[in-house]
Design a protein around this motif. Structure first.
Motif, PDB file in Angstrom:
ATOM      1  N   VAL A   1     -49.909 -47.259 -14.768  1.00  0.00           N
ATOM      2  CA  VAL A   1     -48.971 -46.232 -14.194  1.00  0.00           C
ATOM      3  C   VAL A   1     -48.824 -46.339 -12.650  1.00  0.00           C
ATOM      4  O   VAL A   1     -49.978 -46.763 -12.074  1.00  0.00           O
ATOM      5  N   ARG A   2     -47.683 -46.424 -12.073  1.00  0.00           N
ATOM      6  CA  ARG A   2     -47.518 -46.121 -10.478  1.00  0.00           C
ATOM      7  C   ARG A   2     -47.001 -44.641 -10.151  1.00  0.00           C
ATOM      8  O   ARG A   2     -45.965 -44.611 -10.934  1.00  0.00           O
ATOM      9  N   GLN A   3     -47.502 -44.222  -8.969  1.00  0.00           N
ATOM     10  CA  GLN A   3     -46.657 -43.044  -8.635  1.00  0.00           C
ATOM     11  C   GLN A   3     -46.413 -43.036  -7.246  1.00  0.00           C
ATOM     12  O   GLN A   3     -47.301 -43.717  -6.346  1.00  0.00           O
ATOM     13  N   SER A   4     -45.429 -42.334  -6.866  1.00  0.00           N
ATOM     14  CA  SER A   4     -45.234 -42.324  -5.240  1.00  0.00           C
ATOM     15  C   SER A   4     -44.530 -40.901  -5.292  1.00  0.00           C
ATOM     16  O   SER A   4     -43.895 -40.397  -6.208  1.00  0.00           O
ATOM     17  N   ILE A   5     -44.349 -40.400  -3.937  1.00  0.00           N
ATOM     18  CA  ILE A   5     -43.923 -39.196  -3.594  1.00  0.00           C
ATOM     19  C   ILE A   5     -43.044 -39.201  -2.258  1.00  0.00           C
ATOM     20  O   ILE A   5     -43.467 -39.893  -1.308  1.00  0.00           O
ATOM     21  N   GLY A   6     -41.802 -39.042  -2.341  1.00  0.00           N
ATOM     22  CA  GLY A   6     -40.900 -39.279  -1.096  1.00  0.00           C
ATOM     23  C   GLY A   6     -40.572 -37.668  -0.624  1.00  0.00           C
ATOM     24  O   GLY A   6     -40.133 -36.880  -1.304  1.00  0.00           O
ATOM     25  N   PHE A   7     -40.655 -37.555   0.530  1.00  0.00           N
ATOM     26  CA  PHE A   7     -39.961 -36.436   0.980  1.00  0.00           C
ATOM     27  C   PHE A   7     -38.753 -36.805   2.013  1.00  0.00           C
ATOM     28  O   PHE A   7     -38.864 -37.689   2.967  1.00  0.00           O
TER      29      PHE A   7
END
Ligand SMILES: O=C(O)CCC(=O)C(=O)O
Ligand SMILES: [Fe+2]
Length: 333
Positions: free
Chosen positions: A281-287
């Motif tokens: 699984v890969r996760q990322s978070i963008g603002f």
């Protein structure tokens, strides 16, 4: 891993917000930031002031959501993505392959997403009740970036020698007050793991997220340690944007490219689906920092020579109308 993307130390502008523009550190930092944004449109930020525990928690809480059963997640599916951007996007709803179509066999991105959007993100009712810590984790992440974002905006104004160096601050008042209409968005991405037979079918050009530009002013991006993110240089070459511990990636969106007359390109980027990573699984978070509602899409400085805007110049259209059309175009249904 070494990257040709500049790494900027934000402790140079860690002084108080008022008067920061007079310090030596500010001038030096503004130059490094402006040069980095002009050359690639991507920089890494270190000593950015977001405590690692805030990042760990927001990744964990969003993962708690994505690991819920599908029927539970579907309760939160965005009802109408054009008018209301808040909620869950299942993989089959989105294809961000607007620029070049390296589509997966399925025609959509290999990821799910959750958006906390505009003033909707202020209300607990707009978060999944099954993940009680999610709102706080998103709030903490956003709030810990606001001061830095405003300083970076001041740097852009100085670098571009704008008549009003506070222009960017004035067009982003929603950073301080989410009740001001904007499309500010915290998006958590969850790139699912593939099973062995799916992995066997992966081709060289498979993408977890297809090539696209971001639509707002800037994006702050946190990625976990898996990797796969790449940015496209102006000569068309792709370069890796590998995870660097305790750093946050900053990239320019189409609105910054427009306002800067092409000097800060909204660099295309994508996330590759490599066989070696596909079972993870890969996760990322963008603002995704977006202008306040009625901002016009007109360059503020003389345009860069040979600039070919990815963003059509439209003096009558505001960013809001443009954004709505863009969202409508990225839907897979
Ligand atoms: O997951 C990533 O590293 C990139 C995500 C991204 O580009 C986006 O959500 O716009
Ligand atoms: Fe993006």
């Amino acid at each position: 891993m070494k990257s040709e993307i500049p790494i900027l130390d934000c402790s140079k502008i860690s002084g108080s917000y008022d008067g920061v523009s007079d310090s030596d550190g500010f001038e030096e930092f503004a130059k490094q930031l402006g040069d980095g944004m002009s050359s690639i449109g991507f920089v890494y930020l270190t000593n950015h002031g977001v405590h690692h525990s805030i990042i760990d928690v927001v990744l964990r809480e969003s993962r708690n959501f994505f690991e819920l059963p599908k029927d539970v997640k579907m309760k939160y599916r965005k009802p109408d993505a054009v008018e209301n951007f808040n909620g869950y996007t299942p993989a089959e709803d989105e294809q961000l392959n607007e620029t070049v179509g390296t589509t997966n066999k399925s025609g959509h991105d290999y990821k799910e997403a959750w958006d906390s959007w505009g003033k909707e993100m202020l209300s607990e009712a707009n978060y999944p009740s099954e993940v009680p810590g999610m709102k706080k984790s998103v709030d903490d992440f956003r709030l810990s970036l606001v001061t830095l974002c405003k300083k970076l905006f001041l740097c852009f104004g100085h670098y571009l020698k704008l008549e009003d160096p506070e222009f960017f601050l004035q067009r982003h008042r929603a950073l301080d007050d989410l009740n001001i209409k904007s499309h500010n968005d915290i998006r958590t991405n969850y790139y699912m793991a593939l099973n062995s037979s799916e992995v066997d079918e992966i081709t060289e050009d498979a993408m977890r997220l297809n090539e696209h530009n971001d639509w707002g002013t800037v994006t702050f991006l946190v990625q976990d340690s898996v990797g796969g993110l790449e940015a496209k240089k102006t000569n068309g070459d792709w370069i890796p944007v590998p995870p660097i511990e305790n750093s946050i990636v900053l990239n320019a969106g189409l609105m910054l490219e427009m306002w800067s007359g092409g000097h800060f390109p909204a660099t295309g980027h994508r996330v590759r689906l490599l066989k070696s990573q596909a079972k993870t699984v890969r996760q990322s978070i963008g603002f995704f920092v977006q202008p306040d509602g009625e901002s016009n899409c007109i360059p503020l400085v003389p345009e860069k020579k040979d600039w070919h805007p990815a963003y059509p110049k439209v003096d009558k259209e505001t960013h809001f109308e443009y954004f709505r059309n863009r969202v409508a175009g990225s839907r897979a249904y």
